[in-house]
Design an enzyme around this catalytic site. Structure first.
Site, PDB file in Angstrom:
ATOM      1  N   LYS A   9      -5.995  -1.799   4.643  1.00  0.00           N
ATOM      2  CA  LYS A   9      -4.744  -2.481   4.310  1.00  0.00           C
ATOM      3  C   LYS A   9      -3.978  -1.515   3.405  1.00  0.00           C
ATOM      4  O   LYS A   9      -3.905  -1.679   2.183  1.00  0.00           O
ATOM      5  CB  LYS A   9      -5.039  -3.820   3.630  1.00  0.00           C
ATOM      6  CG  LYS A   9      -3.880  -4.798   3.728  1.00  0.00           C
ATOM      7  CD  LYS A   9      -4.318  -6.193   3.343  1.00  0.00           C
ATOM      8  CE  LYS A   9      -3.131  -7.100   3.117  1.00  0.00           C
ATOM      9  NZ  LYS A   9      -2.279  -7.328   4.291  1.00  0.00           N
TER      10      LYS A   9
HETATM   11  N1  PY5 Z   1      -2.946  -8.348  10.030  1.00  0.00           N
HETATM   12  C1  PY5 Z   1      -2.098  -7.708   9.203  1.00  0.00           C
HETATM   13  C2  PY5 Z   1      -1.440  -6.464   9.667  1.00  0.00           C
HETATM   14  C3  PY5 Z   1      -1.855  -8.241   7.935  1.00  0.00           C
HETATM   15  O1  PY5 Z   1      -1.016  -7.602   7.118  1.00  0.00           O
HETATM   16  C4  PY5 Z   1      -2.466  -9.441   7.536  1.00  0.00           C
HETATM   17  C5  PY5 Z   1      -2.180 -10.034   6.198  1.00  0.00           C
HETATM   18  C6  PY5 Z   1      -3.345 -10.053   8.441  1.00  0.00           C
HETATM   19  C7  PY5 Z   1      -3.561  -9.479   9.677  1.00  0.00           C
HETATM   20  C8  PY5 Z   1      -4.089 -11.306   8.088  1.00  0.00           C
HETATM   21  O2  PY5 Z   1      -5.100 -11.002   7.160  1.00  0.00           O
HETATM   22  P1  PY5 Z   1      -5.610 -12.066   6.099  1.00  0.00           P
HETATM   23  O3  PY5 Z   1      -5.976 -13.257   6.857  1.00  0.00           O
HETATM   24  O4  PY5 Z   1      -6.777 -11.407   5.458  1.00  0.00           O
HETATM   25  O5  PY5 Z   1      -4.485 -12.312   5.165  1.00  0.00           O
HETATM   26  N2  PY5 Z   1      -0.847  -9.894   5.770  1.00  0.00           N
HETATM   27  C9  PY5 Z   1      -0.393 -10.144   4.437  1.00  0.00           C
HETATM   28  C10 PY5 Z   1      -0.723 -11.557   3.950  1.00  0.00           C
HETATM   29  O6  PY5 Z   1      -0.819 -11.721   2.747  1.00  0.00           O
HETATM   30  C11 PY5 Z   1       1.105 -10.042   4.363  1.00  0.00           C
HETATM   31  C12 PY5 Z   1       1.697  -8.746   4.720  1.00  0.00           C
HETATM   32  C13 PY5 Z   1       3.181  -8.763   4.706  1.00  0.00           C
HETATM   33  O7  PY5 Z   1      -0.830 -12.470   4.753  1.00  0.00           O
END
Ligand code: PY5
Length: 305
Positions: free
Chosen positions: A156
Site C-alpha cells: 500500500k
Molecule cells: N484495494 C486498494 C487499491 C485499496 O486502496 C484499498 C483500500 C482496498 C483495496 C481495500 O483494502 P482494505 O479493505 O484493507 O481497506 N483503500 C483505502 C481505504 O481506506 C482508500 C484509498 C483511497 O479504504
C-alpha cells in the site's frame, strides 16, 4: 469532500496541532511517492469507540514498508498505542477514519534515499461515508492495474496510487462514481481503492492476489463472514464478461465498506438494485464492526477504558 479537522496529528512520537503537521517541499516521498500508508476505521458503539482490525492494518503497514525498503523501526505495539492515544487526545467519540503514513523525508534530490530521514504520522478525524451514494454506477477503466513486474500492488505504497487516481478521475470525467481496473492480462483486478466481488447463482468469487489486488482487510473479513454464513466463496480470476452477467457485484474496502455496484459501463447489473447476498453481507459487516456480533469482537480494539 472536506475533512472534519481534529485538533492533533501524531508525528514521530509527538502530538502536533493539525495545522502544524507540515513537511519540507523537498520531501522525497512528495517527489517520488516513497511512502506507505494505511486506511483504518473506528466505529462508534453503544458505549465506546472501537478500531476495526487495528493490528492487521498496522501489520500490513510494516509489510508495505518492508517491500518498498523503507527502514522504519516502530513496533506493531507502538503504532497501535499511538493510534489509540491519538483518538483519546482528540476526544473523538464519533465514527472516524485513521490514516497512518510512513514516508521518506528531505535528505537530497537523488532517488537513492539511503540515510534519509523517515517520518511516521497518524491522522484521525470524524468520518462517515466514502461514497455519497448507497449503490454505484461504475466503468471499467482504460487504465490497467499496476502489476508486480513494475510496481508491487501488494504494497500500500503512495506511488502506487497514481494508478488509482488516474482511474478514479477518468471515472468521474465519464460521469460515473468509480472505476474497475483490469489487470495486465485483461482480467478483473479491483477498484481504485476497493476490492471487488461478483455473485452468480449464490456463489461469490473475488480476484486472487495474482490479479494484482491489494490484500484487503475488508476483503478478508467478507470472506470469513461469507464462510461463517455457509455462502460459497472462492478466490479465482474473474473475467470482464462475468461482471456484465453477474447477479450481483460489490466493492469492499475500509472507506467503501460494502457497497453494491448496480451499473457497469452503462449496463444494469442483476436487478439494477442491491442484491440479496450483498445485503446480507453488508448487514452482518455493519453489525460486526460495531461489536454487535460476539464472535467478531476479536476484530475490535476499544479506545476508551
Ligand atoms: N484495494 C486498494 C487499491 C485499496 O486502496 C484499498 C483500500 C482496498 C483495496 C481495500 O483494502 P482494505 O479493505 O484493507 O481497506 N483503500 C483505502 C481505504 O481506506 C482508500 C484509498 C483511497 O479504504
Amino acid at each position: 469532500m472536506p475533512i472534519v479537522e481534529a485538533k492533533y496529528i501524531w508525528m514521530d512520537g509527538t502530538f502536533v496541532q493539525w495545522n502544524e503537521a507540515k513537511v519540507h517541499v523537498l520531501t522525497h516521498g512528495l517527489h517520488y511517492g516513497t511512502g506507505v500508508f494505511e486506511g483504518i476505521r473506528a466505529y462508534k458503539t453503544e458505549d465506546n469507540l472501537v478500531i476495526f482490525r487495528l493490528e492487521d492494518h498496522m501489520k500490513r503497514l510494516i509489510r508495505s514498508a518492508k517491500l518498498i525498503q523503507i527502514p522504519f523501526d516502530l513496533s506493531l505495539k507502538e503504532l497501535c498505542n499511538a493510534t489509540i492515544e491519538l483518538l483519546r487526545k482528540n476526544e473523538i467519540r464519533e465514527s472516524a477514519y485513521i490514516r497512518p503514513i510512513v514516508f521518506v523525508g528531505y535528505g537530497g534530490i537523488g532517488l537513492d534515499y539511503s540515510g534519509f530521514p523517515i517520518s511516521t504520522a497518524i491522522s484521525a478525524f470524524p468520518y462517515a461515508k466514502y461514497f455519497g451514494k448507497s449503490a454505484l454506477n461504475v466503468c471499467t477503466s482504460t487504465w490497467r492495474r499496476i502489476w508486480d513486474a513494475s510496481l508491487p500492488p501488494q504494497a500500500k505504497a503512495c506511488g502506487n496510487y497514481l494508478n488509482s487516481v488516474l482511474a478514479r478521475m477518468e471515472a468521474r470525467a465519464r460521469g460515473v462514481d468509480e472505476a474497475i481496473l483490469l489487470d495486465h492480462n485483461g482480467t478483473v483486478s479491483e477498484g481504485s481503492g476497493e476490492n471487488i466481488f461478483v455473485v452468480q447463482d449464490g456463489e461469490i468469487a473475488t480476484p486472487p492476489q495474482s490479479s494484482s489486488v491489494l490484500a484487503g482487510i475488508t476483503r478478508d473479513s467478507v470472506i470469513k463472514i461469507a464462510r461463517d454464513e455457509g455462502i460459497s466463496i472462492v478466490e479465482r480470476p474473474v473475467s470482464r464478461a462475468e461482471l456484465y452477467t453477474a447477479d450481483e457485484v460489490f466493492f469492499s474496502g475500509t472507506a467503501a465498506e460494502i457497497t453494491p455496484i448496480i451499473q457497469i459501463d452503462g449496463r444494469n447489473i442483476g436487478q439494477n438494485t442491491e442484491g440479496k447476498v450483498t445485503a446480507v453481507l453488508s448487514r452482518i459487516y455493519a453489525r460486526a464492526v460495531t461489536g454487535v456480533i460476539e464472535k467478531y469482537r476479536g476484530w475490535l480494539t476499544e479506545v476508551y477504558p
